[in-house]
Design a protein around this motif. Sequence first.
Motif, PDB file in Angstrom:
ATOM      1  N   ASN A 105     -17.022 -24.855  87.989  1.00  0.00           N
ATOM      2  CA  ASN A 105     -17.545 -25.195  86.677  1.00  0.00           C
ATOM      3  C   ASN A 105     -16.718 -26.335  86.080  1.00  0.00           C
ATOM      4  O   ASN A 105     -15.504 -26.211  85.901  1.00  0.00           O
ATOM      5  N   ALA A 106     -17.372 -27.439  85.747  1.00  0.00           N
ATOM      6  CA  ALA A 106     -16.659 -28.617  85.251  1.00  0.00           C
ATOM      7  C   ALA A 106     -15.873 -28.316  83.987  1.00  0.00           C
ATOM      8  O   ALA A 106     -14.776 -28.860  83.792  1.00  0.00           O
ATOM      9  N   ASP A 107     -16.411 -27.484  83.101  1.00  0.00           N
ATOM     10  CA  ASP A 107     -15.689 -27.134  81.871  1.00  0.00           C
ATOM     11  C   ASP A 107     -14.336 -26.515  82.202  1.00  0.00           C
ATOM     12  O   ASP A 107     -13.329 -26.797  81.543  1.00  0.00           O
ATOM     13  N   ASN A 108     -14.311 -25.665  83.219  1.00  0.00           N
ATOM     14  CA  ASN A 108     -13.059 -25.008  83.611  1.00  0.00           C
ATOM     15  C   ASN A 108     -12.077 -25.987  84.247  1.00  0.00           C
ATOM     16  O   ASN A 108     -10.866 -25.765  84.226  1.00  0.00           O
ATOM     17  N   GLN A 109     -12.585 -27.061  84.820  1.00  0.00           N
ATOM     18  CA  GLN A 109     -11.734 -28.009  85.532  1.00  0.00           C
ATOM     19  C   GLN A 109     -11.092 -29.047  84.617  1.00  0.00           C
ATOM     20  O   GLN A 109     -10.161 -29.742  85.017  1.00  0.00           O
ATOM     21  N   CYS A 110     -11.561 -29.138  83.377  1.00  0.00           N
ATOM     22  CA  CYS A 110     -11.099 -30.187  82.464  1.00  0.00           C
ATOM     23  C   CYS A 110      -9.584 -30.192  82.294  1.00  0.00           C
ATOM     24  O   CYS A 110      -8.963 -31.257  82.217  1.00  0.00           O
ATOM     25  N   CYS A 111      -8.978 -29.011  82.237  1.00  0.00           N
ATOM     26  CA  CYS A 111      -7.539 -28.918  81.995  1.00  0.00           C
ATOM     27  C   CYS A 111      -6.724 -29.642  83.059  1.00  0.00           C
ATOM     28  O   CYS A 111      -5.580 -30.045  82.814  1.00  0.00           O
ATOM     29  N   ALA A 112      -7.298 -29.840  84.248  1.00  0.00           N
ATOM     30  CA  ALA A 112      -6.562 -30.501  85.328  1.00  0.00           C
ATOM     31  C   ALA A 112      -6.237 -31.954  84.988  1.00  0.00           C
ATOM     32  O   ALA A 112      -5.270 -32.516  85.514  1.00  0.00           O
ATOM     33  N   GLN A 113      -7.023 -32.581  84.110  1.00  0.00           N
ATOM     34  CA  GLN A 113      -6.669 -33.949  83.692  1.00  0.00           C
ATOM     35  C   GLN A 113      -5.282 -33.960  83.050  1.00  0.00           C
ATOM     36  O   GLN A 113      -4.474 -34.843  83.302  1.00  0.00           O
ATOM     37  N   VAL A 114      -5.033 -32.956  82.218  1.00  0.00           N
ATOM     38  CA  VAL A 114      -3.750 -32.869  81.529  1.00  0.00           C
ATOM     39  C   VAL A 114      -2.656 -32.460  82.508  1.00  0.00           C
ATOM     40  O   VAL A 114      -1.539 -32.987  82.454  1.00  0.00           O
ATOM     41  N   TYR A 115      -2.958 -31.535  83.405  1.00  0.00           N
ATOM     42  CA  TYR A 115      -1.964 -31.122  84.395  1.00  0.00           C
ATOM     43  C   TYR A 115      -1.475 -32.340  85.198  1.00  0.00           C
ATOM     44  O   TYR A 115      -0.270 -32.501  85.436  1.00  0.00           O
ATOM     45  N   ILE A 116      -2.418 -33.185  85.622  1.00  0.00           N
ATOM     46  CA  ILE A 116      -2.034 -34.344  86.435  1.00  0.00           C
ATOM     47  C   ILE A 116      -1.238 -35.343  85.608  1.00  0.00           C
ATOM     48  O   ILE A 116      -0.251 -35.929  86.073  1.00  0.00           O
ATOM     49  N   ASP A 117      -1.626 -35.534  84.359  1.00  0.00           N
ATOM     50  CA  ASP A 117      -0.870 -36.458  83.505  1.00  0.00           C
ATOM     51  C   ASP A 117       0.541 -35.939  83.233  1.00  0.00           C
ATOM     52  O   ASP A 117       1.498 -36.722  83.167  1.00  0.00           O
ATOM     53  N   LEU A 118       0.676 -34.635  83.094  1.00  0.00           N
ATOM     54  CA  LEU A 118       2.012 -34.059  82.916  1.00  0.00           C
ATOM     55  C   LEU A 118       2.827 -34.186  84.196  1.00  0.00           C
ATOM     56  O   LEU A 118       4.036 -34.451  84.157  1.00  0.00           O
ATOM     57  N   TYR A 119       2.173 -34.015  85.335  1.00  0.00           N
ATOM     58  CA  TYR A 119       2.848 -34.216  86.620  1.00  0.00           C
ATOM     59  C   TYR A 119       3.391 -35.644  86.717  1.00  0.00           C
ATOM     60  O   TYR A 119       4.512 -35.874  87.196  1.00  0.00           O
ATOM     61  N   ARG A 120       2.595 -36.590  86.251  1.00  0.00           N
ATOM     62  CA  ARG A 120       3.032 -37.986  86.309  1.00  0.00           C
ATOM     63  C   ARG A 120       4.263 -38.235  85.456  1.00  0.00           C
ATOM     64  O   ARG A 120       5.038 -39.151  85.725  1.00  0.00           O
ATOM     65  N   LEU A 121       4.458 -37.419  84.435  1.00  0.00           N
ATOM     66  CA  LEU A 121       5.639 -37.559  83.595  1.00  0.00           C
ATOM     67  C   LEU A 121       6.859 -36.878  84.205  1.00  0.00           C
ATOM     68  O   LEU A 121       7.993 -37.296  83.964  1.00  0.00           O
ATOM     69  N   HIS A 122       6.634 -35.840  85.017  1.00  0.00           N
ATOM     70  CA  HIS A 122       7.748 -35.042  85.535  1.00  0.00           C
ATOM     71  C   HIS A 122       7.815 -34.987  87.054  1.00  0.00           C
ATOM     72  O   HIS A 122       8.855 -34.641  87.623  1.00  0.00           O
ATOM     73  N   GLU A 123       6.698 -35.265  87.729  1.00  0.00           N
ATOM     74  CA  GLU A 123       6.630 -35.314  89.190  1.00  0.00           C
ATOM     75  C   GLU A 123       7.192 -34.059  89.856  1.00  0.00           C
ATOM     76  O   GLU A 123       8.014 -34.139  90.770  1.00  0.00           O
TER      77      GLU A 123
END
Length: 387
Positions: A105-123
């Motif tokens: 479900n795309a609605d459930n997947q939306c949070c992954a945008q933030v997860y990836i952006d946070l990963y980019r800050l902390h790797e």
Amino acid sequence: MKKALWLILSIACVTGLMAGRRPDRKLMIEQMVLVNERFMAQHPVAGDSIRINGVRPSNIWTRSVYMEGLLALNEVAPQPRYVEYAMDWAVANLWGFRGGSHTRNADNQCCAQVYIDLYRLHEDAQVLGNTERMLNNVVNSTERGDWSWIDALQMAMPVYAKMGVVKQDIRYFRTMRELYGYTRDCAGQVGLFNTIDGLWWRDADFIPPYKEPNGKNCYWSRGNGWVMAALARTIDEMERAEDLFVGGEKQEIADIKKLLTDDFLAMAFSVKKCQRSDGFWNCSLTDEFHYGGPETTGTALFLYGMAWGMRNGVLSDDVFGEPALKAWNALMHDAVHPDGFLGYVQGTGKEPKDGQPVGYDSKPDFEDFAIGCYLLAGAEMIKFLTQ
């Protein structure tokens, strides 16, 4: 030489256009901070469940869009506690998804945008384990009909592009292209993108013969706003990806980027024609009397797309500078209350009649995603004005 001349003329044009009316960067940030502070004060624990019409985990799409906006605010007005708040939210949700790692479900997947952006800050690679499992579940299947409504494009499409860049794996881009192609050309049997009008039907329920009361096609403002934002956010990642691949894979990236950019351009010109004289857009893009009046979320998303397009040279400043300026001034002076409350927000739904009435003082069922849209728009406008 020609490119330099074009840049000089473009800057001169937009500078002249905005002379005396250019928003003050300091005031823009102060107002964005005001809106955000009100929300954070009301929700001091980032990962708390959302108790609106029931109990929901905080990683649903509405809160995820807010977190996207919060990280955008942090780019133009950095504060460590913004990132800490988003990190606390991600940790509270175990970097996971409503419905688990097998959700499609795309609605459930939306949070992954933030997860990836946070990963980019902390790797920290471990934080993307659930996201990688979720995406691989889709990549390794043959089903591509997941995105049967246009909101899904904003919720999920950038996730595939972001992960494709992080992993430097063409499969994520290929899968994204196939999922997008279904929404664009196949959903509802005819596809949801009307290439003649340059606008999107929200889902199969609104494909003709369904009409607005005035007899025109029904195009929902926020739904089209979601698409415009999704295209901007995804093309952004495609530009990162261009330097990561070679040969045939590089050409695949270029082809996908061209398709998305062409669709973005078609949308931008169509959306521009629908703007109200006061800078807002109506809930209905084609019928100003069908629940007409200012609406904040669609307006913010269109502004986000226009500002991104001008900043990246996809849209012409002299064509879109004026609509963008009008939109921001409308949001800044007419939508935001002195205490940071956002007015004219249509609540959750899928068409003009949902979430009504929409007014200056009306309170939507969910306001978190609206704040996210507003912060995304403001941050992108600041980037455009100050680059």
